[in-house]
Scaffold this motif. Structure first.
Motif, PDB file in Angstrom:
ATOM      1  N   LEU A   1      18.292  32.253  32.596  1.00  0.00           N
ATOM      2  CA  LEU A   1      19.489  31.840  33.324  1.00  0.00           C
ATOM      3  C   LEU A   1      20.742  32.061  32.484  1.00  0.00           C
ATOM      4  O   LEU A   1      21.780  32.527  32.983  1.00  0.00           O
ATOM      5  N   HIS A   2      20.648  31.709  31.184  1.00  0.00           N
ATOM      6  CA  HIS A   2      21.793  31.878  30.299  1.00  0.00           C
ATOM      7  C   HIS A   2      22.165  33.353  30.182  1.00  0.00           C
ATOM      8  O   HIS A   2      23.354  33.728  30.209  1.00  0.00           O
ATOM      9  N   GLU A   3      21.091  34.194  30.059  1.00  0.00           N
ATOM     10  CA  GLU A   3      21.345  35.635  29.953  1.00  0.00           C
ATOM     11  C   GLU A   3      21.950  36.167  31.233  1.00  0.00           C
ATOM     12  O   GLU A   3      22.855  37.036  31.221  1.00  0.00           O
ATOM     13  N   LYS A   4      21.457  35.643  32.362  1.00  0.00           N
ATOM     14  CA  LYS A   4      22.006  36.090  33.655  1.00  0.00           C
ATOM     15  C   LYS A   4      23.484  35.721  33.782  1.00  0.00           C
ATOM     16  O   LYS A   4      24.310  36.530  34.229  1.00  0.00           O
TER      17      LYS A   4
ATOM     18  N   ARG B   1      29.200  37.146  33.404  1.00  0.00           N
ATOM     19  CA  ARG B   1      30.531  37.055  32.766  1.00  0.00           C
ATOM     20  C   ARG B   1      30.969  38.431  32.258  1.00  0.00           C
ATOM     21  O   ARG B   1      32.131  38.837  32.384  1.00  0.00           O
ATOM     22  N   CYS B   2      30.013  39.140  31.631  1.00  0.00           N
ATOM     23  CA  CYS B   2      30.340  40.478  31.119  1.00  0.00           C
ATOM     24  C   CYS B   2      30.759  41.410  32.270  1.00  0.00           C
ATOM     25  O   CYS B   2      31.689  42.220  32.153  1.00  0.00           O
ATOM     26  N   ALA B   3      30.029  41.259  33.371  1.00  0.00           N
ATOM     27  CA  ALA B   3      30.363  42.112  34.526  1.00  0.00           C
ATOM     28  C   ALA B   3      31.750  41.799  35.047  1.00  0.00           C
ATOM     29  O   ALA B   3      32.529  42.708  35.380  1.00  0.00           O
ATOM     30  N   ARG B   4      32.041  40.473  35.115  1.00  0.00           N
ATOM     31  CA  ARG B   4      33.374  40.102  35.578  1.00  0.00           C
ATOM     32  C   ARG B   4      34.448  40.589  34.606  1.00  0.00           C
ATOM     33  O   ARG B   4      35.518  41.053  34.994  1.00  0.00           O
ATOM     34  N   THR B   5      34.156  40.471  33.341  1.00  0.00           N
ATOM     35  CA  THR B   5      35.114  40.942  32.315  1.00  0.00           C
ATOM     36  C   THR B   5      35.346  42.442  32.433  1.00  0.00           C
ATOM     37  O   THR B   5      36.491  42.943  32.356  1.00  0.00           O
ATOM     38  N   ASP B   6      34.231  43.173  32.596  1.00  0.00           N
ATOM     39  CA  ASP B   6      34.353  44.626  32.719  1.00  0.00           C
ATOM     40  C   ASP B   6      35.162  44.996  33.978  1.00  0.00           C
ATOM     41  O   ASP B   6      36.015  45.923  33.971  1.00  0.00           O
ATOM     42  N   ALA B   7      34.883  44.239  35.037  1.00  0.00           N
ATOM     43  CA  ALA B   7      35.603  44.509  36.290  1.00  0.00           C
ATOM     44  C   ALA B   7      37.095  44.227  36.123  1.00  0.00           C
ATOM     45  O   ALA B   7      37.958  44.978  36.596  1.00  0.00           O
ATOM     46  N   ALA B   8      37.397  43.141  35.404  1.00  0.00           N
ATOM     47  CA  ALA B   8      38.808  42.792  35.176  1.00  0.00           C
ATOM     48  C   ALA B   8      39.482  43.861  34.326  1.00  0.00           C
ATOM     49  O   ALA B   8      40.648  44.234  34.547  1.00  0.00           O
ATOM     50  N   SER B   9      38.691  44.311  33.305  1.00  0.00           N
ATOM     51  CA  SER B   9      39.253  45.364  32.426  1.00  0.00           C
ATOM     52  C   SER B   9      39.532  46.621  33.241  1.00  0.00           C
ATOM     53  O   SER B   9      40.577  47.272  33.096  1.00  0.00           O
ATOM     54  N   ASP B  10      38.580  46.947  34.088  1.00  0.00           N
ATOM     55  CA  ASP B  10      38.779  48.140  34.913  1.00  0.00           C
ATOM     56  C   ASP B  10      39.998  47.970  35.825  1.00  0.00           C
ATOM     57  O   ASP B  10      40.802  48.898  35.994  1.00  0.00           O
TER      58      ASP B  10
END
Length: 299
Positions: free
Chosen positions: A255-258, A263-272
């Motif tokens: 769950l923590h990894e998920k 979060r990483c996906a959201r961060t990447d999306a924000a960066s994009d």
């Protein structure tokens, strides 16, 4: 013992030819009469017709006084004290003395058969020959003088009369002797019963102790088995608990990894989005600059 008594009875009946009743050695030989018949059958008691078959002190003294010279000629010790022990039916005395007589007479007869005597005496010896007074005196080198024999015999008779108790006391002593024997038998039986009771008590105590020890060992074994079962159950429970903990930990980590990936996906999306915004902004600026004068603000 019983075997010795049977041996002596057979010897008296079959070999010697004694006809007197012999049921109890101490009682039947107490008067001296049966000893006299024994010596008479062996041709060693020429005055047997003077013996009296009665359990009376005078008869006993008469019989043993006449018996003493015959016993002495055989070389066996026989004094007034020993005769008194037979008269009072002291246990075992008569049978032991009878066995001594048997041994002595058997040895004497064998010596006579093996002797090298010559003359008419030797020619008259046959297998059926029994000892006689003459033969005893001839075979034994301990022949005594007549005067010495007479004095010894007189002294024996006097001692017998001194040692002999009055008739009533003698009867009483003989009667008490039987009671003493019964008392000894009773005491032996009592002692045997006490020993039996003691043995049974000790056996019961040992059995009880053995039973208690067996019970304690069984209880200890059951306790050890129960403890082993409890230890096994605890071990299994702990193993199961650890498995559950590992499983829960794996789920939590997953769950923590998920969440981290989200979060990483959201961060990447924000960066994009940010990069796309900057590119759009720059493009807009360039476009605005060309439209108002052809000046280039990029440089």
């Amino acid at each position: 013992s019983g075997k010795m008594s049977d041996l002596l009875r057979r010897w008296l009946r079959e070999e010697i030819g004694v006809t007197s009743k012999i049921d109890h050695f101490e009682e039947d030989f107490a008067s001296g009469f049966v000893f006299g018949e024994l010596f008479h059958k062996c041709n060693l008691q020429p005055d047997f017709h003077l013996f009296v078959d009665r359990a009376h002190p005078d008869a006993m003294i008469n019989n043993f006084t006449r018996l003493q010279p015959s016993v002495t000629k055989l070389g066996l010790p026989f004094d007034s004290r020993f005769a008194n022990r037979i008269m009072t039916e002291e246990k075992g005395v008569a049978s032991k003395f009878l066995y001594q007589l048997k041994t002595m007479l058997d040895s004497l007869r064998k010596d006579m058969y093996d002797s090298k005597l010559t003359g008419s005496f030797a020619r008259t010896l046959t297998v059926a020959t029994v000892p006689t007074t003459l033969a005893v005196e001839s075979q034994r080198t301990r022949t005594q003088k007549a005067v010495y024999d007479a004095k010894t015999h007189k002294q024996f008779e006097d001692n017998m009369r001194v040692r002999a108790q009055p008739p009533n006391k003698l009867y009483e002593a003989m009667h008490l002797q039987r009671f003493a024997e019964h008392q000894m038998e009773h005491e032996e039986r009592t002692m045997h019963d006490e020993m039996y009771d003691y043995t049974m008590t000790m056996e019961r105590r040992d059995n009880y102790r053995t039973g208690r020890l067996d019970l304690m060992r069984a209880q200890r074994h059951e306790k050890l088995e129960y403890e082993d079962e409890m230890a096994s159950a605890h071990k299994a429970s702990m193993t199961h608990a650890r498995r559950l903990e590992k499983k829960e930990l794996r789920i939590e980590l997953a769950l923590h990894e998920k969440k981290a990936r989200a979060r990483c996906a959201r961060t990447d999306a924000a960066s994009d989005d940010a990069f796309e915004g900057i590119d759009s902004f720059e493009k807009n600026l360039k476009r605005l600059g060309c439209d108002e004068g052809g000046e280039d603000y990029t440089g």
